[in-house]
Design a protein around this motif. Structure first.
Motif, PDB file in Angstrom:
ATOM      1  N   MET A 148       0.859  -1.188   0.000  1.00  0.00           N
ATOM      2  CA  MET A 148       0.000   0.000   0.000  1.00  0.00           C
ATOM      3  C   MET A 148       0.894   1.236   0.000  1.00  0.00           C
ATOM      4  SD  MET A 148      -3.239   1.113   2.416  1.00  0.00           S
ATOM      5  CE  MET A 148      -2.452   0.672   3.968  1.00  0.00           C
ATOM      6  N   SER A 149       0.650   2.135  -0.954  1.00  0.00           N
ATOM      7  CA  SER A 149       1.542   3.280  -1.127  1.00  0.00           C
ATOM      8  C   SER A 149       0.761   4.506  -1.572  1.00  0.00           C
ATOM      9  CB  SER A 149       2.609   2.941  -2.188  1.00  0.00           C
ATOM     10  OG  SER A 149       3.433   4.059  -2.474  1.00  0.00           O
ATOM     11  N   HIS A 150       1.216   5.675  -1.129  1.00  0.00           N
ATOM     12  CA  HIS A 150       0.633   6.941  -1.581  1.00  0.00           C
ATOM     13  C   HIS A 150       1.693   7.630  -2.430  1.00  0.00           C
ATOM     14  CE1 HIS A 150      -2.452  10.121  -1.216  1.00  0.00           C
ATOM     15  NE2 HIS A 150      -1.431  10.933  -1.426  1.00  0.00           N
ATOM     16  N   ALA A 151       1.529   7.546  -3.751  1.00  0.00           N
ATOM     17  CA  ALA A 151       2.573   8.031  -4.651  1.00  0.00           C
ATOM     18  C   ALA A 151       2.001   8.271  -6.036  1.00  0.00           C
ATOM     19  CB  ALA A 151       3.712   7.002  -4.736  1.00  0.00           C
ATOM     20  N   HIS A 152       2.744   9.000  -6.833  1.00  0.00           N
ATOM     21  CA  HIS A 152       2.382   9.245  -8.233  1.00  0.00           C
ATOM     22  C   HIS A 152       3.200   8.294  -9.093  1.00  0.00           C
ATOM     23  CE1 HIS A 152       1.599  12.469 -11.567  1.00  0.00           C
ATOM     24  NE2 HIS A 152       1.382  11.245 -11.983  1.00  0.00           N
ATOM     25  N   MET A 153       2.513   7.355  -9.740  1.00  0.00           N
ATOM     26  CA  MET A 153       3.204   6.379 -10.574  1.00  0.00           C
ATOM     27  C   MET A 153       3.247   6.858 -12.024  1.00  0.00           C
ATOM     28  SD  MET A 153       3.849   4.361  -8.144  1.00  0.00           S
ATOM     29  CE  MET A 153       4.817   3.239  -9.172  1.00  0.00           C
ATOM     30  N   GLN A 154       4.299   6.519 -12.705  1.00  0.00           N
ATOM     31  CA  GLN A 154       4.424   6.864 -14.125  1.00  0.00           C
ATOM     32  C   GLN A 154       3.252   6.269 -14.904  1.00  0.00           C
ATOM     33  OE1 GLN A 154       8.265   5.436 -15.374  1.00  0.00           O
ATOM     34  NE2 GLN A 154       9.393   6.855 -14.069  1.00  0.00           N
ATOM     35  N   GLY A 155       2.658   7.093 -15.749  1.00  0.00           N
ATOM     36  CA  GLY A 155       1.525   6.633 -16.553  1.00  0.00           C
ATOM     37  C   GLY A 155       0.189   6.874 -15.907  1.00  0.00           C
ATOM     38  N   GLY A 156       0.164   7.349 -14.645  1.00  0.00           N
ATOM     39  CA  GLY A 156      -1.095   7.613 -13.974  1.00  0.00           C
ATOM     40  C   GLY A 156      -1.747   8.884 -14.500  1.00  0.00           C
ATOM     41  N   LEU A 171      -3.786   9.641  -6.801  1.00  0.00           N
ATOM     42  CA  LEU A 171      -4.523  10.049  -7.992  1.00  0.00           C
ATOM     43  C   LEU A 171      -6.004   9.738  -7.787  1.00  0.00           C
ATOM     44  CD1 LEU A 171      -2.140   9.030 -10.909  1.00  0.00           C
ATOM     45  CD2 LEU A 171      -2.163  11.096  -9.493  1.00  0.00           C
ATOM     46  N   HIS A 172      -6.856  10.676  -8.152  1.00  0.00           N
ATOM     47  CA  HIS A 172      -8.279  10.571  -7.815  1.00  0.00           C
ATOM     48  C   HIS A 172      -9.087   9.783  -8.829  1.00  0.00           C
ATOM     49  CE1 HIS A 172      -7.746  14.541  -5.356  1.00  0.00           C
ATOM     50  NE2 HIS A 172      -7.166  13.495  -4.798  1.00  0.00           N
ATOM     51  N   LYS A 173      -8.513   9.507  -9.988  1.00  0.00           N
ATOM     52  CA  LYS A 173      -9.235   8.723 -10.990  1.00  0.00           C
ATOM     53  C   LYS A 173      -8.960   7.243 -10.764  1.00  0.00           C
ATOM     54  CE  LYS A 173     -10.027   8.060 -15.915  1.00  0.00           C
ATOM     55  NZ  LYS A 173      -9.725   8.510 -17.301  1.00  0.00           N
ATOM     56  N   PRO A 174     -10.003   6.413 -10.607  1.00  0.00           N
ATOM     57  CA  PRO A 174      -9.772   4.966 -10.478  1.00  0.00           C
ATOM     58  C   PRO A 174      -9.110   4.444 -11.754  1.00  0.00           C
ATOM     59  CG  PRO A 174     -12.047   5.544  -9.919  1.00  0.00           C
ATOM     60  CD  PRO A 174     -11.443   6.750 -10.542  1.00  0.00           C
ATOM     61  N   GLN A 175      -8.023   3.702 -11.591  1.00  0.00           N
ATOM     62  CA  GLN A 175      -7.294   3.230 -12.774  1.00  0.00           C
ATOM     63  C   GLN A 175      -6.281   2.175 -12.387  1.00  0.00           C
ATOM     64  OE1 GLN A 175      -4.366   6.457 -14.100  1.00  0.00           O
ATOM     65  NE2 GLN A 175      -5.538   7.561 -12.525  1.00  0.00           N
ATOM     66  N   LYS A 176      -5.964   1.336 -13.365  1.00  0.00           N
ATOM     67  CA  LYS A 176      -4.843   0.424 -13.190  1.00  0.00           C
ATOM     68  C   LYS A 176      -3.597   1.106 -13.733  1.00  0.00           C
ATOM     69  CE  LYS A 176      -5.229  -2.013 -17.614  1.00  0.00           C
ATOM     70  NZ  LYS A 176      -5.370  -3.319 -18.284  1.00  0.00           N
ATOM     71  N   VAL A 177      -2.436   0.661 -13.286  1.00  0.00           N
ATOM     72  CA  VAL A 177      -1.175   1.190 -13.795  1.00  0.00           C
ATOM     73  C   VAL A 177      -0.438   0.032 -14.456  1.00  0.00           C
ATOM     74  CG1 VAL A 177       0.936   2.450 -13.273  1.00  0.00           C
ATOM     75  CG2 VAL A 177      -1.117   2.883 -11.926  1.00  0.00           C
ATOM     76  N   GLN A 178      -0.666  -0.127 -15.730  1.00  0.00           N
ATOM     77  CA  GLN A 178      -0.065  -1.156 -16.586  1.00  0.00           C
ATOM     78  C   GLN A 178      -0.560  -2.565 -16.299  1.00  0.00           C
ATOM     79  OE1 GLN A 178       4.162  -0.752 -17.482  1.00  0.00           O
ATOM     80  NE2 GLN A 178       4.136   1.339 -16.674  1.00  0.00           N
ATOM     81  N   HIS A 179      -0.795  -2.914 -15.045  1.00  0.00           N
ATOM     82  CA  HIS A 179      -1.244  -4.265 -14.698  1.00  0.00           C
ATOM     83  C   HIS A 179      -2.499  -4.195 -13.829  1.00  0.00           C
ATOM     84  CE1 HIS A 179       2.523  -5.853 -16.305  1.00  0.00           C
ATOM     85  NE2 HIS A 179       3.161  -4.963 -15.565  1.00  0.00           N
ATOM     86  N   ALA A 180      -3.338  -5.207 -13.948  1.00  0.00           N
ATOM     87  CA  ALA A 180      -4.623  -5.215 -13.231  1.00  0.00           C
ATOM     88  C   ALA A 180      -4.437  -5.190 -11.720  1.00  0.00           C
ATOM     89  CB  ALA A 180      -5.444  -6.434 -13.644  1.00  0.00           C
ATOM     90  N   HIS A 181      -3.327  -5.740 -11.221  1.00  0.00           N
ATOM     91  CA  HIS A 181      -3.141  -5.826  -9.772  1.00  0.00           C
ATOM     92  C   HIS A 181      -2.430  -4.599  -9.191  1.00  0.00           C
ATOM     93  CE1 HIS A 181       0.852  -7.034 -11.105  1.00  0.00           C
ATOM     94  NE2 HIS A 181       1.283  -6.923  -9.856  1.00  0.00           N
TER      95      HIS A 181
END
Length: 417
Positions: A189-197, A231-241
């Motif tokens: 569990m992390s609070h961060a900005h991931m590339q591609g978000g 990030l406030h938009k629900p989304q996956k980051v490259q992978h479903a998990h």
């Protein structure tokens, strides 16, 4: 063994939206979430940061959280609530109430602690998740928003923020691998900005131009699920998990079309097929609607008059309206009152008016706006900077945000002493 948990984040309790309280909307979300907990009886609820909207939340916002924790514990006594601090939270503040949290089977990780030898205290970041029989079914690697002052300079591998973040992930995942058994899941569990978000305009700019966004390469393949916040938009980051659950309510007009949700996740570590990891996005009902009305003045008036009518007596439940009108001429002095008169009576709150001034000679648009919302420190700095005649500069804004974060950290350190 299987583990089931609900993933949510970015509640921003205590937020004021153009000077209007969101208490009612948050209360409706929390009532809805309690029903999900009662029905699904998960092993854990994960709240991935930005629990509050500001580092010094009002007592009413704090009461909302603690009353929710008490109610959730009554409905699902075996469920653990695990929280991390986001960039809007004071990590020290939310850790100070640990004795209270323990009563409700809840735990928070607010800051990165160090041991006597100066090394990172990994023990506090690795939280076991139990089933109803008190068997460990998963480990939660809990990483709050990482401030450079907390994680740099520990050793030669942490000379800057990026190297320190990589080192922390490596050390924490290595420790988790040693502890886990084959039938236990690993959740990060992390609070961060991931590339591609994908961002909205309401996330505080903790980075500039995405240059410090984190890579999913930080996450070892052994991690079964990554529960992200920020990030406030629900989304996956490259992978479903690897997922952002998103915020439970729209925090700006740019989020009107977001499908706000809580993610219901089940992991069966011993299964090798696709049933090993299952998730369902549970849609959160919207309790107060937002409307963005755009167009030339005559179009705007027509759209306002076409909005649904019917009085809403409680002002906290009235719908929000944002007007963006296009014109070639300066605004009339009583234009705001004309907009108010065009709206169906006692149902809406007109919170923002912006003008797109059409310059037909150059075929471009100049924007001006009228808003009741107080400016953020970043916007205020930009306004002053540009007023002095300097052009907008990402590096300057980045330095300002870094100084502001350092000042906030200093204040939190002083409060924690």
């Amino acid at each position: 063994m299987t583990v089931r948990f609900l993933h949510t984040s970015d509640w921003h309790l205590g937020q004021f939206f153009y000077n209007h309280s969101r208490d009612y909307e948050h209360e409706q979300f929390l009532i809805w979430l309690l029903k999900q907990i009662q029905e699904k009886q998960p092993n854990a609820l994960l709240i991935a940061g930005d629990i509050f909207d500001v580092i010094n939340p009002a007592s009413k916002a704090q009461k909302q959280l603690y009353q929710f924790l008490a109610d959730a514990h009554d409905l699902a006594p075996h469920m653990q609530t695990l929280m991390i601090a986001g960039n809007h939270d004071s990590g020290y503040r939310i850790e100070q109430v640990e004795p209270l949290l323990e009563k409700y089977n809840a735990k928070t990780v607010g800051v990165i602690h160090k041991q006597a030898d100066g090394q990172i205290d990994l023990e506090r970041l690795l939280v076991p998740i139990y089933d109803a029989q008190k068997n460990i079914v998963a480990w939660c690697l809990s990483l709050p928003f990482l401030r450079a002052a907390e994680i740099t300079g520990i050793n030669e591998q942490t000379s800057n923020s990026q190297s320190a973040i990589a080192y922390l992930h490596q050390q924490l995942i290595a420790e988790a691998k040693q502890r886990k058994t084959a039938d236990q899941a690993l959740i990060l569990m992390s609070h961060a900005h991931m590339q591609g978000g994908e961002t909205s305009d309401s996330e505080r700019p903790i980075i500039i131009g995405n240059e410090e966004a984190l890579s999913i390469a930080l996450f070892d393949e052994v991690i079964d699920y990554v529960a992200l916040g920020h990030l406030h938009k629900p989304q996956k980051v490259q992978h479903a998990h690897i997922r952002y659950s998103g915020s439970p309510i729209p925090l700006s007009f740019s989020e009107i079309n977001y499908k706000h949700q809580v993610v219901d996740v089940t992991i069966a570590p011993t299964k090798e097929d696709e049933s090993r990891f299952q998730f369902q996005a549970i849609a959160i009902p919207r309790s107060v609607q937002l409307h963005k009305i755009k167009g030339e003045l005559n179009e705007v008036f027509e759209k306002l008059k076409a909005l649904a009518s019917g009085e809403i007596s409680n002002i906290d439940q009235r719908e929000y309206v944002d007007i963006e009108y296009h014109t070639l001429t300066p605004p009339q002095p009583n234009l705001r009152q004309q907009f108010e008169d065009a709206l169906p009576k006692d149902r809406y709150r007109l919170v923002r008016i912006s003008r797109q001034y059409l310059n037909h000679e150059a075929h471009n648009i100049e924007a001006s706006s009228m808003s009741l919302e107080p400016p953020t420190p970043e916007k205020l700095f930009q306004q002053i900077w540009e007023k002095q005649g300097y052009s907008a500069d990402d590096n300057v804004l980045k330095d300002f945000i870094s100084l502001m974060n350092d000042a906030q950290k200093t204040l939190e350190d002083e409060h924690s002493d």
